[in-house]
Design a protein around this motif. Structure first.
Motif, short mmCIF file in Angstrom:
data_model
loop_
_atom_site.label_atom_id
_atom_site.label_comp_id
_atom_site.label_asym_id
_atom_site.label_seq_id
_atom_site.Cartn_x
_atom_site.Cartn_y
_atom_site.Cartn_z
N ILE A 68 2.65 -2.33 4.78
CA ILE A 68 1.86 -3.08 5.76
C ILE A 68 2.78 -3.45 6.91
O ILE A 68 3.90 -3.91 6.70
N VAL A 69 2.33 -3.22 8.13
CA VAL A 69 3.11 -3.59 9.30
C VAL A 69 3.07 -5.11 9.45
O VAL A 69 2.00 -5.69 9.66
N VAL A 70 4.22 -5.76 9.31
CA VAL A 70 4.27 -7.22 9.43
C VAL A 70 4.92 -7.66 10.74
O VAL A 70 4.91 -8.84 11.08
N HIS A 71 5.50 -6.71 11.46
CA HIS A 71 6.07 -6.98 12.78
C HIS A 71 5.94 -5.71 13.60
O HIS A 71 6.32 -4.63 13.15
N GLY A 72 5.38 -5.83 14.80
CA GLY A 72 5.22 -4.68 15.66
C GLY A 72 3.85 -4.04 15.60
O GLY A 72 3.67 -2.91 16.04
N ASN A 73 2.86 -4.78 15.08
CA ASN A 73 1.50 -4.22 15.03
C ASN A 73 0.69 -4.52 16.28
O ASN A 73 -0.50 -4.26 16.31
N PRO B 200 2.19 3.80 9.45
CA PRO B 200 0.94 3.03 9.38
C PRO B 200 0.76 2.04 10.52
O PRO B 200 1.70 1.71 11.24
N HIS B 201 -0.48 1.57 10.64
CA HIS B 201 -0.85 0.55 11.61
C HIS B 201 -1.92 -0.31 10.95
O HIS B 201 -2.74 0.19 10.18
N ASN B 202 -1.90 -1.60 11.23
CA ASN B 202 -2.90 -2.49 10.63
C ASN B 202 -3.00 -3.78 11.42
O ASN B 202 -2.10 -4.12 12.20
N PRO B 203 -4.09 -4.53 11.22
CA PRO B 203 -4.21 -5.84 11.86
C PRO B 203 -3.14 -6.80 11.34
O PRO B 203 -2.61 -6.62 10.24
N PRO B 204 -2.82 -7.84 12.09
CA PRO B 204 -1.74 -8.76 11.69
C PRO B 204 -2.04 -9.59 10.46
O PRO B 204 -1.12 -10.14 9.85
N TYR B 205 -3.31 -9.66 10.05
CA TYR B 205 -3.66 -10.53 8.93
C TYR B 205 -3.56 -9.85 7.56
O TYR B 205 -3.75 -10.50 6.53
N ALA C 286 -1.04 -8.81 5.68
CA ALA C 286 -0.04 -9.38 4.76
C ALA C 286 -0.56 -10.67 4.14
O ALA C 286 -0.38 -10.90 2.93
N GLU C 287 -1.23 -11.49 4.93
CA GLU C 287 -1.78 -12.74 4.40
C GLU C 287 -2.85 -12.47 3.35
O GLU C 287 -2.96 -13.20 2.35
N LEU C 288 -3.65 -11.43 3.56
CA LEU C 288 -4.70 -11.12 2.60
C LEU C 288 -4.12 -10.77 1.24
O LEU C 288 -4.58 -11.27 0.21
N VAL C 289 -3.10 -9.89 1.21
CA VAL C 289 -2.56 -9.48 -0.09
C VAL C 289 -1.68 -10.57 -0.70
O VAL C 289 -1.64 -10.74 -1.93
N GLU C 290 -0.99 -11.34 0.13
CA GLU C 290 -0.18 -12.44 -0.40
C GLU C 290 -1.05 -13.52 -1.02
O GLU C 290 -0.68 -14.12 -2.04
N PRO D 40 0.80 -1.22 0.00
CA PRO D 40 0.00 0.00 0.00
C PRO D 40 0.84 1.27 0.00
O PRO D 40 1.84 1.37 0.68
N MET D 41 0.36 2.24 -0.79
CA MET D 41 0.88 3.60 -0.82
C MET D 41 -0.32 4.52 -0.59
O MET D 41 -1.26 4.50 -1.39
N SER D 42 -0.30 5.30 0.45
CA SER D 42 -1.49 6.08 0.81
C SER D 42 -1.18 7.56 0.99
O SER D 42 -1.08 8.04 2.11
N PRO D 43 -1.07 8.34 -0.10
CA PRO D 43 -1.15 7.90 -1.49
C PRO D 43 0.21 7.67 -2.14
O PRO D 43 0.28 7.29 -3.30
N SER D 44 1.32 7.92 -1.39
CA SER D 44 2.65 7.77 -1.98
C SER D 44 3.66 7.49 -0.89
O SER D 44 3.35 7.52 0.30
N LEU D 45 4.90 7.26 -1.32
CA LEU D 45 5.98 6.98 -0.37
C LEU D 45 6.25 8.16 0.55
O LEU D 45 6.71 7.99 1.68
N LEU D 46 5.95 9.36 0.08
CA LEU D 46 6.18 10.56 0.89
C LEU D 46 5.29 10.58 2.12
O LEU D 46 5.66 11.14 3.16
#
Length: 394
Positions: free
Chosen positions: A144-149, A158-163, A165-169, A133-139
């Protein structure tokens, strides 16, 4: 564009965001996803209204987008925005689309339907890769937080639920870049410990003979300082992964979101012969105050309550943590010790200002900063953020 996915428990419908009611639903989705997440702080890092719903003429000239909502039956379950960053496409001559502002319940069918909608929108514009995800850009906000969420998010990250990464993968996306953050309780003491002993001594000797001067951001010349920052950023980050040149209105808008919480004494410029050659910014972590603020969907109410907790009586207890962000030096600067001078000065000022801890983020996993940190301070990152990519040729 409407996409339907039939499942055993109902139908997922994805529709484009068009009306005022749709935009209200788009803003509501995070309150659905994070209803039981005590670590979540309401509000998008980059404002939906000014970036997606009613962008300025200049923003519209840099990017175009389409937002989507996902419903299971009549229940709101997710959202996404498909984004064509026209500056990135022209700069790299790569037909790439971003997906961003992604929020979804733990619902594979809904997530896939949202990503399908973003991919369909992108391919209709002859774009062949989806990155995010880019929301809306790198700036602004990326990854996605994959460790430390399982801890409160770092300010501006950003902050997100732990699942997630699995959804997009499971949709076929793969990791394209990783960023880390590194935490320490007392950075001023850290650089004087045994692992840093040699570098700290070298830094002190370099400081004694260097012509570089360090100064804080100046309120009297704030706009001029921001423009100097922009010019230096474009020079220093030209080879950074995902870089695109930043325009004056972009940096002004970014700084405006931080200005109410900035501590000018830890926003530092390095100058040599009257020219700005380096920059480092410490951002006080306002999220400690924001965690206790109201969770209203009215952003102005949340912001006012947060600032009241931040600046009001007792606010000092919230101002203990600092995010180290945007450390860079002019690649043509002849004084090669400038980055060390900035870091040592920042750490000293953080200590003097009464902050207790620091977290450097984002640190590119395959960049020089990461290698330098791991060489001197071999600890695991406190958080990891991952950006994904997938080829979407029709």
């Amino acid at each position: 564009m409407t996409t339907k996915t039939d499942t055993a428990v109902g139908t997922v419908t994805v529709t484009p965001v068009r009306s005022r009611r749709d935009w209200a639903a788009f803003s509501k989705v995070p309150f659905v996803v994070y209803a039981s997440d005590r670590n979540w702080i309401p509000g998008d890092i980059a404002d939906v209204g000014t970036m997606l719903r009613k962008p300025s003429e200049k923003t519209s000239g840099r990017m175009t987008s389409q937002a989507f909502l996902a419903y299971r039956g009549s229940t709101l379950v997710g959202r996404i925005a498909a984004i064509a960053d026209l500056v990135f496409i022209a700069h790299y001559d790569e037909p790439t689309a971003y997906f961003g502002y992604f929020e979804c319940l733990d619902d594979v069918e809904a997530a896939h339907a949202l990503l399908d909608a973003a991919a369909e929108w992108a391919t209709a514009k002859s774009l062949t890769t989806l990155v995010g995800p880019m929301s809306p850009s790198l700036l602004w906000s990326a990854g996605i937080v994959v460790h430390g969420n399982d801890i409160p998010p770092l300010v501006g990250m950003p902050h997100n639920p732990p699942y997630y990464a699995e959804l997009v993968e499971s949709w076929g996306m793969t990791s394209v870049k990783e960023f880390h953050s590194f935490y320490h309780d007392d950075p001023h003491s850290l650089v004087q410990t045994k692992p840093f002993e040699r570098k700290y001594a070298m830094g002190q000797r370099w400081k004694a003979r260097s012509s570089v001067t360090i100064r804080p951001m100046n309120d009297a010349t704030f706009d001029e300082d921001v423009e100097k920052l922009r010019v230096l950023y474009n020079s220093a980050f030209s080879s950074f992964w995902g870089f695109t040149p930043v325009e004056p209105d972009e940096i002004q808008e970014l700084v405006a979101t931080m200005r109410p919480i900035l501590d000018r004494d830890i926003v530092l410029f390095a100058e040599l012969d009257g020219k700005v050659v380096g920059f480092v910014m410490g951002i006080p972590d306002v999220n400690k105050a924001a965690l206790g603020a109201v969770r209203s969907r009215f952003g102005i109410l949340r912001d006012l309550h947060t600032i009241a907790r931040w600046r009001g009586p007792g606010g000092r207890k919230h101002r203990t943590h600092v995010r180290l962000d945007m450390m860079f030096v002019d690649p043509e600067c002849p004084d090669k010790g400038t980055s060390a001078l900035l870091i040592f000065e920042l750490f000293q000022r953080i200590h003097d200002r009464g902050y207790n801890s620091i977290e450097a983020a984002p640190v590119l996993a395959d960049g020089g900063w990461f290698r330098s940190v791991r060489a001197s301070y071999p600890v695991d990152p406190s958080r990891t953020y991952r950006i994904f990519s997938k080829t979407i040729r029709p």
